[in-house]
Write an enzyme that holds these catalytic residues in place. Sequence first.
Site, PDB file in Angstrom:
ATOM      1  N   ARG A  22      23.773 -37.503 121.550  1.00 23.53           N
ATOM      2  CA  ARG A  22      24.285 -38.855 121.304  1.00 23.53           C
ATOM      3  C   ARG A  22      25.779 -38.971 121.634  1.00 23.53           C
ATOM      4  O   ARG A  22      26.220 -39.942 122.238  1.00 23.53           O
ATOM      5  CB  ARG A  22      24.036 -39.262 119.848  1.00 23.53           C
ATOM      6  CG  ARG A  22      24.237 -40.735 119.579  1.00 23.53           C
ATOM      7  CD  ARG A  22      23.973 -41.093 118.129  1.00 23.53           C
ATOM      8  NE  ARG A  22      24.913 -40.480 117.214  1.00 23.53           N
ATOM      9  CZ  ARG A  22      26.156 -40.898 117.023  1.00 23.53           C
ATOM     10  NH1 ARG A  22      26.613 -41.944 117.669  1.00 23.53           N
ATOM     11  NH2 ARG A  22      26.962 -40.268 116.189  1.00 23.53           N
ATOM     12  N   CYS A 160      23.443 -42.128 107.457  1.00 22.04           N
ATOM     13  CA  CYS A 160      23.671 -40.685 107.280  1.00 22.04           C
ATOM     14  C   CYS A 160      23.445 -40.315 105.823  1.00 22.04           C
ATOM     15  O   CYS A 160      22.604 -39.494 105.502  1.00 22.04           O
ATOM     16  CB  CYS A 160      25.073 -40.333 107.736  1.00 22.04           C
ATOM     17  SG  CYS A 160      25.188 -40.481 109.521  1.00 22.04           S
ATOM     18  N   CYS A 182      26.280 -34.775 108.577  1.00 22.12           N
ATOM     19  CA  CYS A 182      27.599 -34.897 107.951  1.00 22.12           C
ATOM     20  C   CYS A 182      28.708 -34.358 108.841  1.00 22.12           C
ATOM     21  O   CYS A 182      28.734 -33.168 109.175  1.00 22.12           O
ATOM     22  CB  CYS A 182      27.577 -34.150 106.621  1.00 22.12           C
ATOM     23  SG  CYS A 182      29.110 -34.264 105.726  1.00 22.12           S
ATOM     24  N   TYR A 223      32.792 -31.175 114.814  1.00 21.50           N
ATOM     25  CA  TYR A 223      32.753 -31.399 116.262  1.00 21.50           C
ATOM     26  C   TYR A 223      33.731 -30.449 116.952  1.00 21.50           C
ATOM     27  O   TYR A 223      34.753 -30.061 116.363  1.00 21.50           O
ATOM     28  CB  TYR A 223      33.120 -32.859 116.589  1.00 21.50           C
ATOM     29  CG  TYR A 223      32.001 -33.833 116.258  1.00 21.50           C
ATOM     30  CD1 TYR A 223      31.015 -34.128 117.194  1.00 21.50           C
ATOM     31  CD2 TYR A 223      31.922 -34.445 115.017  1.00 21.50           C
ATOM     32  CE1 TYR A 223      29.985 -35.023 116.896  1.00 21.50           C
ATOM     33  CE2 TYR A 223      30.903 -35.342 114.707  1.00 21.50           C
ATOM     34  CZ  TYR A 223      29.934 -35.618 115.649  1.00 21.50           C
ATOM     35  OH  TYR A 223      28.915 -36.498 115.356  1.00 21.50           O
TER      36      TYR A 223
HETATM   37  N1  LIG Z   1      31.273 -39.251 114.218  1.00 14.92           N
HETATM   38  C1  LIG Z   1      31.176 -39.992 113.081  1.00 14.92           C
HETATM   39  N2  LIG Z   1      31.672 -39.476 111.937  1.00 14.92           N
HETATM   40  C2  LIG Z   1      31.597 -40.194 110.792  1.00 14.92           C
HETATM   41  O1  LIG Z   1      32.065 -39.676 109.754  1.00 14.92           O
HETATM   42  C3  LIG Z   1      30.982 -41.486 110.820  1.00 14.92           C
HETATM   43  C4  LIG Z   1      30.493 -41.996 112.029  1.00 14.92           C
HETATM   44  N3  LIG Z   1      30.606 -41.225 113.149  1.00 14.92           N
HETATM   45  N4  LIG Z   1      29.952 -43.241 112.128  1.00 14.92           N
HETATM   46  C5  LIG Z   1      29.687 -44.019 110.945  1.00 14.92           C
HETATM   47  C6  LIG Z   1      30.598 -43.726 109.836  1.00 14.92           C
HETATM   48  C7  LIG Z   1      32.005 -44.227 109.922  1.00 14.92           C
HETATM   49  N5  LIG Z   1      32.733 -43.231 109.136  1.00 14.92           N
HETATM   50  C8  LIG Z   1      34.081 -42.962 109.298  1.00 14.92           C
HETATM   51  C9  LIG Z   1      34.746 -43.462 110.384  1.00 14.92           C
HETATM   52  C10 LIG Z   1      36.097 -43.211 110.551  1.00 14.92           C
HETATM   53  C11 LIG Z   1      36.768 -42.442 109.615  1.00 14.92           C
HETATM   54  C12 LIG Z   1      38.230 -42.205 109.812  1.00 14.92           C
HETATM   55  O2  LIG Z   1      38.760 -42.420 110.870  1.00 14.92           O
HETATM   56  N6  LIG Z   1      38.938 -41.776 108.805  1.00 14.92           N
HETATM   57  C13 LIG Z   1      40.353 -41.463 108.874  1.00 14.92           C
HETATM   58  C14 LIG Z   1      41.231 -42.536 108.281  1.00 14.92           C
HETATM   59  C15 LIG Z   1      40.645 -43.861 108.127  1.00 14.92           C
HETATM   60  C16 LIG Z   1      41.630 -44.905 107.609  1.00 14.92           C
HETATM   61  O3  LIG Z   1      42.828 -44.851 107.943  1.00 14.92           O
HETATM   62  O4  LIG Z   1      41.214 -45.771 106.856  1.00 14.92           O
HETATM   63  C17 LIG Z   1      40.619 -40.191 108.102  1.00 14.92           C
HETATM   64  O5  LIG Z   1      41.628 -39.549 108.417  1.00 14.92           O
HETATM   65  O6  LIG Z   1      39.849 -39.880 107.179  1.00 14.92           O
HETATM   66  C18 LIG Z   1      36.096 -41.932 108.511  1.00 14.92           C
HETATM   67  C19 LIG Z   1      34.746 -42.196 108.356  1.00 14.92           C
HETATM   68  C20 LIG Z   1      31.828 -42.240 108.639  1.00 14.92           C
HETATM   69  N7  LIG Z   1      30.830 -42.284 109.672  1.00 14.92           N
HETATM   70  O1  LIG Z   2      28.615 -41.696 105.988  1.00 17.93           O
HETATM   71  C1  LIG Z   2      28.604 -41.063 107.063  1.00 17.93           C
HETATM   72  C2  LIG Z   2      28.186 -41.632 108.250  1.00 17.93           C
HETATM   73  C3  LIG Z   2      28.184 -40.871 109.360  1.00 17.93           C
HETATM   74  N1  LIG Z   2      28.575 -39.587 109.340  1.00 17.93           N
HETATM   75  C4  LIG Z   2      28.577 -38.803 110.601  1.00 17.93           C
HETATM   76  C5  LIG Z   2      27.589 -37.698 110.769  1.00 17.93           C
HETATM   77  C6  LIG Z   2      27.469 -37.594 112.295  1.00 17.93           C
HETATM   78  O2  LIG Z   2      28.565 -36.852 112.801  1.00 17.93           O
HETATM   79  C7  LIG Z   2      27.603 -39.042 112.728  1.00 17.93           C
HETATM   80  C8  LIG Z   2      26.272 -39.728 112.895  1.00 17.93           C
HETATM   81  O3  LIG Z   2      25.627 -39.224 113.993  1.00 17.93           O
HETATM   82  P1  LIG Z   2      24.030 -39.014 114.092  1.00 17.93           P
HETATM   83  O4  LIG Z   2      23.851 -38.621 115.526  1.00 17.93           O
HETATM   84  O5  LIG Z   2      23.384 -40.335 113.768  1.00 17.93           O
HETATM   85  O6  LIG Z   2      23.672 -37.914 113.131  1.00 17.93           O
HETATM   86  O7  LIG Z   2      28.315 -39.685 111.679  1.00 17.93           O
HETATM   87  C9  LIG Z   2      29.018 -39.009 108.168  1.00 17.93           C
HETATM   88  O8  LIG Z   2      29.423 -37.824 108.109  1.00 17.93           O
HETATM   89  N2  LIG Z   2      28.999 -39.775 107.056  1.00 17.93           N
END
Ligand SMILES: Nc1nc(=O)c2c([nH]1)NC[C@@H]1CN(c3ccc(C(=O)N[C@@H](CCC(=O)O)C(=O)O)cc3)CN21
Ligand SMILES: O=c1ccn([C@H]2C[C@H](O)[C@@H](COP(=O)(O)O)O2)c(=O)[nH]1
Length: 283
Positions: A22, A160, A182, A223
């Site tokens: 993905r 997730c 996760c 990752y």
């Molecule tokens: N690859 C991936 N990892 C994830 O954890 C994830 C997804 N995709 N897709 C759906 C949701 C979205 N989530 C996310 C997305 C972005 C952050 C992030 O960028 N966090 C930053 C700061 C965010 C802020 O400033 O508010 C960090 O440093 O934790 C965390 C969780 C968790 N999920």
């Molecule tokens: O609450 C969340 C939402 C998403 N994630 C992470 C886990 C994976 O890295 C991606 C989702 O990818 P899939 O291919 O659908 O498994 O987002 C998370 O840790 N926590």
Amino acid sequence: MKQYLALCQRIVDDGVWIENERTGKRCLTVINADLTYDVANNQFPLITTRKSFWKAAIAELLGYLRGYDNAAQFRAIGCNTWNANANDNQAWLNNPHRKGEDDMGRVYGVQGRRWQKPDGTPIDQLKKIVDDLTKGIDDRGEILTFYNPGEFDMGCLRPCMHTHTFSLLGDTLYLTSYQRSCDVPLGLNFNQVQVFTLLALIAQITGHKAGQAYHKIINAHIYEDQLELMRDVQLKREPFASPQLKINPKIKSLDDLETWVTLDDFEVIGYEHHDAIQYPFSV
Ligand SMILES: Nc1nc(=O)c2c([nH]1)NC[C@@H]1CN(c3ccc(C(=O)N[C@@H](CCC(=O)O)C(=O)O)cc3)CN21
Ligand SMILES: O=c1ccn([C@H]2C[C@H](O)[C@@H](COP(=O)(O)O)O2)c(=O)[nH]1
């Protein structure tokens, strides 16, 4: 915090490299992790070895509980985490079910609040749970699940953290949360906050004491572009003691959560942390 660092170290030491189609990236992966949070004694599991943006994590949870389906709704309450999945994922952009800019489709809270029955009418899973628990009932099926395989093609991402089971023992409420996938550096930082806060909030609005929250993770990964920062920076730092989460005691019902609650109703006390680390995010 120790259990988080132990999981990170386990992935670094014993993880297996797995290609992820993905995202087109490799992930260092382990299977099965069990985390426990002591909500009874308010040991808020906030990451201390980097600065955690915990308010965005609580906002995301609030959006799920309200049944949001649009990244703009999440942004409006202080959460930017869904912008990329709603707007930058080519498979979703090409999906005929996508209703336009910021639409996330039938994910998470939509399933939790408006699961569609074959006759087209909705089921509100969360309301049933809150009503039961408020009456002191645990029918051994107090389950909030966002996992609806029949509608995966109608959302931008499969959930997730997909299922939350509440259990009542006397006047103490427990929560068991299941997560299929996760992203340990980014997602888990948020998910730990959400499991803890979900139990604390539902205990508060149903009039029970909070016990322990159990967080069960299947595929836990780092990752490839996150590994160096985790191994050589975050894991080299010494953790601080857990802070505490203070929730406005005026929040007394599901209706309160749906209408007036904002991030100002949550406060973290005694949060000592190291500097922020910006981990790469994979869409
Ligand atoms: N690859 C991936 N990892 C994830 O954890 C994830 C997804 N995709 N897709 C759906 C949701 C979205 N989530 C996310 C997305 C972005 C952050 C992030 O960028 N966090 C930053 C700061 C965010 C802020 O400033 O508010 C960090 O440093 O934790 C965390 C969780 C968790 N999920
Ligand atoms: O609450 C969340 C939402 C998403 N994630 C992470 C886990 C994976 O890295 C991606 C989702 O990818 P899939 O291919 O659908 O498994 O987002 C998370 O840790 N926590």
